[in-house]
Design a protein around this motif. Structure first.
Motif, mmCIF file in Angstrom:
data_model
loop_
_atom_site.group_PDB
_atom_site.id
_atom_site.type_symbol
_atom_site.label_atom_id
_atom_site.label_comp_id
_atom_site.label_asym_id
_atom_site.label_seq_id
_atom_site.Cartn_x
_atom_site.Cartn_y
_atom_site.Cartn_z
ATOM 1 N N LEU A 1 -5.431 4.790 1.314
ATOM 2 C CA LEU A 1 -5.544 3.589 2.594
ATOM 3 C C LEU A 1 -6.442 3.208 2.578
ATOM 4 O O LEU A 1 -7.236 2.452 3.263
ATOM 5 N N ILE B 1 -12.469 12.794 -2.664
ATOM 6 C CA ILE B 1 -13.422 12.703 -1.052
ATOM 7 C C ILE B 1 -12.024 13.374 -0.574
ATOM 8 O O ILE B 1 -10.732 14.235 -0.074
ATOM 9 N N LEU C 1 -8.940 16.474 0.843
ATOM 10 C CA LEU C 1 -8.569 16.845 2.486
ATOM 11 C C LEU C 1 -7.240 16.546 2.663
ATOM 12 O O LEU C 1 -6.546 17.410 3.350
ATOM 13 N N LEU D 1 -5.145 19.179 3.510
ATOM 14 C CA LEU D 1 -3.185 18.680 4.124
ATOM 15 C C LEU D 1 -3.412 17.739 5.758
ATOM 16 O O LEU D 1 -2.900 17.580 6.660
ATOM 17 N N SER D 2 -5.036 17.031 6.049
ATOM 18 C CA SER D 2 -4.979 16.119 6.288
ATOM 19 C C SER D 2 -4.015 15.101 6.724
ATOM 20 O O SER D 2 -3.904 15.005 5.590
ATOM 21 N N ASN D 3 -3.876 14.682 7.917
ATOM 22 C CA ASN D 3 -3.019 13.496 8.070
ATOM 23 C C ASN D 3 -3.687 12.153 7.136
ATOM 24 O O ASN D 3 -4.992 11.256 6.575
ATOM 25 N N VAL E 1 -2.906 9.003 6.845
ATOM 26 C CA VAL E 1 -3.130 8.103 6.801
ATOM 27 C C VAL E 1 -4.710 7.649 7.479
ATOM 28 O O VAL E 1 -5.691 6.562 7.733
ATOM 29 N N ALA E 2 -5.341 8.336 8.560
ATOM 30 C CA ALA E 2 -6.222 8.590 9.516
ATOM 31 C C ALA E 2 -7.544 9.312 8.607
ATOM 32 O O ALA E 2 -8.313 8.527 8.216
ATOM 33 N N THR E 3 -6.911 9.385 6.825
ATOM 34 C CA THR E 3 -8.021 10.349 5.547
ATOM 35 C C THR E 3 -8.362 8.772 5.654
ATOM 36 O O THR E 3 -9.499 8.838 5.369
ATOM 37 N N LEU F 1 -8.079 5.435 5.940
ATOM 38 C CA LEU F 1 -9.299 4.809 6.844
ATOM 39 C C LEU F 1 -10.697 5.457 6.956
ATOM 40 O O LEU F 1 -11.614 4.550 6.786
ATOM 41 N N ALA F 2 -10.939 6.916 7.116
ATOM 42 C CA ALA F 2 -11.574 7.469 7.518
ATOM 43 C C ALA F 2 -12.979 7.132 5.947
ATOM 44 O O ALA F 2 -13.682 6.952 6.293
ATOM 45 N N LEU F 3 -11.912 6.807 4.168
ATOM 46 C CA LEU F 3 -12.227 6.655 3.133
ATOM 47 C C LEU F 3 -13.321 5.406 3.538
ATOM 48 O O LEU F 3 -14.168 5.413 2.863
ATOM 49 N N LEU G 1 -13.898 3.384 6.063
ATOM 50 C CA LEU G 1 -15.179 3.665 7.489
ATOM 51 C C LEU G 1 -16.229 3.739 6.769
ATOM 52 O O LEU G 1 -17.198 3.041 6.460
ATOM 53 N N PHE G 2 -15.703 4.975 5.979
ATOM 54 C CA PHE G 2 -17.194 5.001 4.781
ATOM 55 C C PHE G 2 -17.626 5.385 4.287
ATOM 56 O O PHE G 2 -18.571 4.667 4.307
#
Lengths: 362, 310
Positions: free
Chosen positions: B40, B80, B84, B89-91, B93-95, B97-99, B101-102
């Motif tokens: 995402l 990146i 992750l 093995l991070s989620n 969807v959240a990762t 979104l982090a991409l 925002l960053f």
């Protein structure tokens, strides 16, 4: 070759669950320090200006009040988002719901102008919540009725809300007596519709109070109420939830509605208080930062309370560093994004054990 | 309003230019999703590509170098996310979104020195005879090179996915990662390559905005294009040629909307500017309500983490 492998823990480690956010913050400080150094700023001074000075420094008396002003909306929004995230329902359009809450709330207030009556502000509070709720119901109903992806719809509606905000500040809600920059009347000068600081110097306004109530409400909901149990069940095992009689439709509507209403409330308290008026650049990205707050707080109400305060600190400290060290505002935004990366990265420690490979060790 | 003031040939000609950024980003994301990864962070990778491409093209005076830099920046950024989600093995969807925002913060940070600087003017190709055909010439054959590169990319993606062994393996990883792993394919490595390809394409798409379409740098200039690209992949039911059709339909609507603004339609500009987002939502609803069709095409493992248990 990788010299370690991951072994899934039977249940997430309790200790790491609480230690990882702290670890992530520390790692972000190191990486952020490197970024500040790359920008030609003293990294230690920058970190101290952001994290220490606003709380304990010389001008802390001014900053401490600001802390709650910024933390209030972040916590209020993040609490709602966390409920959905726990259940696997992704409302990432809180920014749009925040804007709609502000427009609805301010709109109701301005409709009464210049009447002074006790019932105006409560009506505005309700309108703010309804505004956010309705905006969140669009992705909720589309998901329930047509299985449309709520992530994309809620996010796209942020851009729609931003355009609507521009239309309102230039059109319907524009201050008819104003000259100059377009925007609504200033609600701080309309006592019946304003949300003033309750105790001078503390930064506490009704929005901060609402955020604290939301934390308590969410805590009870999750630990004592059947709905809270359903939320957790649906997130951890959708199949078990279905057999356990959880109604997925009701859950989507509840989680989206709650997060929308809380975001709407946050917008309403912001426009009547710290912001004062509807204007084109009213929204400052709280709806997106609240996503980071929700994760940093491990989707737990108390955690979110602490995370909200910490995130507010990066805003205020960032402003201080901007003023004293000419640190660009965008650096803080990148810093906040980095925090979410580290958080998601170190989360592996709570769900997996790291084992060294025997082959590699031999 | 004066409809006759709209030059329809010019409108159709600018359609392809308007569609190219989302076309590039969407075809990249399509490959990523076919490998079973939901990234995402398209918006974040696009905006990073936009500033890196713009900065390099201004500094070097070469649009080509700008595009190369944007593709590298987009791919680096996507890794990146890859690191992750694939190793830690991070989620997803959240990762993702982090991409995003960053990326928005990071691009604003690099872009400070480039606000208000005028970009290059990228030459349009001119093929003798073909470009001079009345009507069709200006609509189809007088654009900059990237427009045609994006179409070639769609064709190549389609051919690779459909006819080559590499495409088959990529799809296998997306449909059933455990089976692919059992057959001895390196699921994580293949997914990382797909993620990097998606990032490079998103970077190119962003750079097309800042180098050719606008051409200028402004903070947050992608304005949701990355999200629209994500929606486009759903619209296309994960099929390359449908991405092209979707992007051009969308480009046409965007251009029409801009032309209506210019022609003085009696609707406030803000409401017209909402229309691309509203149309995207509408399309998503239509596509997902015929769930049986769209869902059959979605890669089965989309968004799931892969962890080899042995």
């Amino acid at each position: 070759m990788a010299s370690f492998r991951l072994e899934k823990r039977p249940t997430p480690s309790q200790a790491w669950t609480w230690a990882t956010p702290v670890l992530a913050v520390l790692l972000t400080m190191v990486a952020g320090g490197l970024m500040f150094a790359a920008l030609g700023k003293n990294p230690f001074l920058a970190i101290k200006t952001i994290f220490y000075d606003p709380v304990l420094g010389e001008f802390a008396f001014y900053y401490r009040g600001q802390l709650l002003v910024k933390a209030g909306p972040l916590i209020l929004i993040a609490i709602g988002l966390a409920m959905g995230f726990k259940a696997g329902i992704w409302n990432i359009g809180a920014e749009g719901q925040y804007i709609m809450g502000a427009i609805f709330g301010a709109g109701v207030g301005l409709a009464f102008y210049p009447t002074e009556a006790w019932y105006i502000f409560p009506l505005m509070v309700i309108a703010g919540a309804v505004g956010g709720l309705l905006w969140a119901m669009i992705p909720a109903i589309l998901k329930v009725r047509f299985q449309t992806n709520e992530i994309l719809v809620s996010l796209l509606l942020v851009y729609v809300a931003e355009q609507f905000l521009a239309a309102m500040s230039l059109g319907l809600l524009r201050n008819p007596e104003a000259t100059g920059f377009p925007g609504s009347r200033n609600l701080q000068q309309f006592p019946a519709a304003s949300n003033p600081e309750l105790w001078a110097g503390t930064g506490i306004h009704f929005g901060v109070v609402a955020a604290l109530i939301a934390v308590i409400f969410a805590y009870i909901l999750l630990s004592r109420h059947l709905m809270g149990f359903h939320i957790q069940l649906a997130g951890q095992s959708p199949k078990a939830a279905r057999f356990g009689g959880v109604n997925p439709t009701a859950l989507v509507v509840f989680c989206m509605g709650l997060s929308g209403a809380l975001a709407g409330l946050a917008g309403m308290f912001e426009v009547t208080g710290p912001a004062g008026q509807i204007s084109i650049n009213f929204n400052a990205g709280y709806g997106f930062t609240a996503i980071i707050v929700a994760f940093l707080g491990r989707l737990h109400p108390i955690g979110i309370l602490l995370a909200g305060l910490l995130m507010a600190l990066t805003y205020i400290g960032g402003e201080a560093a901007q003023a004293t060290m000419q640190l660009p505002a965008a650096a803080i935004q990148a810093f906040q994004g980095m925090l979410l990366f580290f958080l998601l990265g170190v989360d592996v420690l709570s769900n997996y054990r790291i084992r060294l490979n025997r082959e590699a060790a031999a | 309003m004066d409809i006759s003031s709209i030059n329809w040939i010019l409108l159709l000609a600018s359609l392809m230019v308007a569609a190219t950024p989302i076309l590039l980003a969407a075809i990249g994301e399509l490959v990523t999703e076919r490998a079973g990864v939901l990234n995402l962070g398209v918006e974040g990778m696009m905006i990073t590509g936009a500033i890196c491409g713009f900065a390099v093209s201004v500094e070097t005076g070469s649009a080509t170098l700008g595009f190369v830099a944007a593709a590298i920046a987009g791919a680096a950024f996507s890794l990146i996310f890859g690191l992750l989600t694939q190793f830690l093995l991070s989620n997803q969807v959240a990762t993702g979104l982090a991409l995003t925002l960053f990326g928005l913060g990071f691009s604003a940070l690099i872009g400070q020195g480039y606000i208000g600087i005028k970009g290059l003017s990228v030459p349009h190709i001119h093929i003798p005879v073909i470009s001079d055909i009345p009507v069709l010439g200006p609509i189809l054959f007088r654009h900059d090179l990237m427009v045609y590169v994006s179409i070639l990319l769609v064709a190549a993606t389609w051919a690779v996915l459909k006819y080559t062994r590499a495409g088959l393996i990529l799809r296998a990883v997306g449909e059933n990662h455990d089976a692919a792993h059992a057959l001895g394919y390196k699921v994580v490595r293949i997914r990382l390559m797909a993620i990097a390809f998606g990032g490079a394409c998103a970077g190119l798409g962003g750079a097309y905005l800042s180098i050719v379409r606008v051409p200028q740098w402004t903070e947050g200039m992608t304005a949701g294009a990355g999200w629209i690209a994500l929606a486009l992949v759903v619209f296309a039911s994960w099929k390359p040629w449908r991405v092209l059709i979707g992007a051009y339909l969308f480009g046409g609507l965007t251009v029409l909307q801009l032309n209506l603004q210019a022609a003085g339609l009696k609707v406030p500009v803000e409401y017209l500017s909402m229309s691309p987002y509203l149309i995207t939502i509408l399309v998503l609803v239509i596509m997902s309500s015929g769930r049986s069709r769209a869902a059959l095409n979605a890669p089965a493992e989309l968004g799931r983490s892969f962890h080899a248990s042995s």
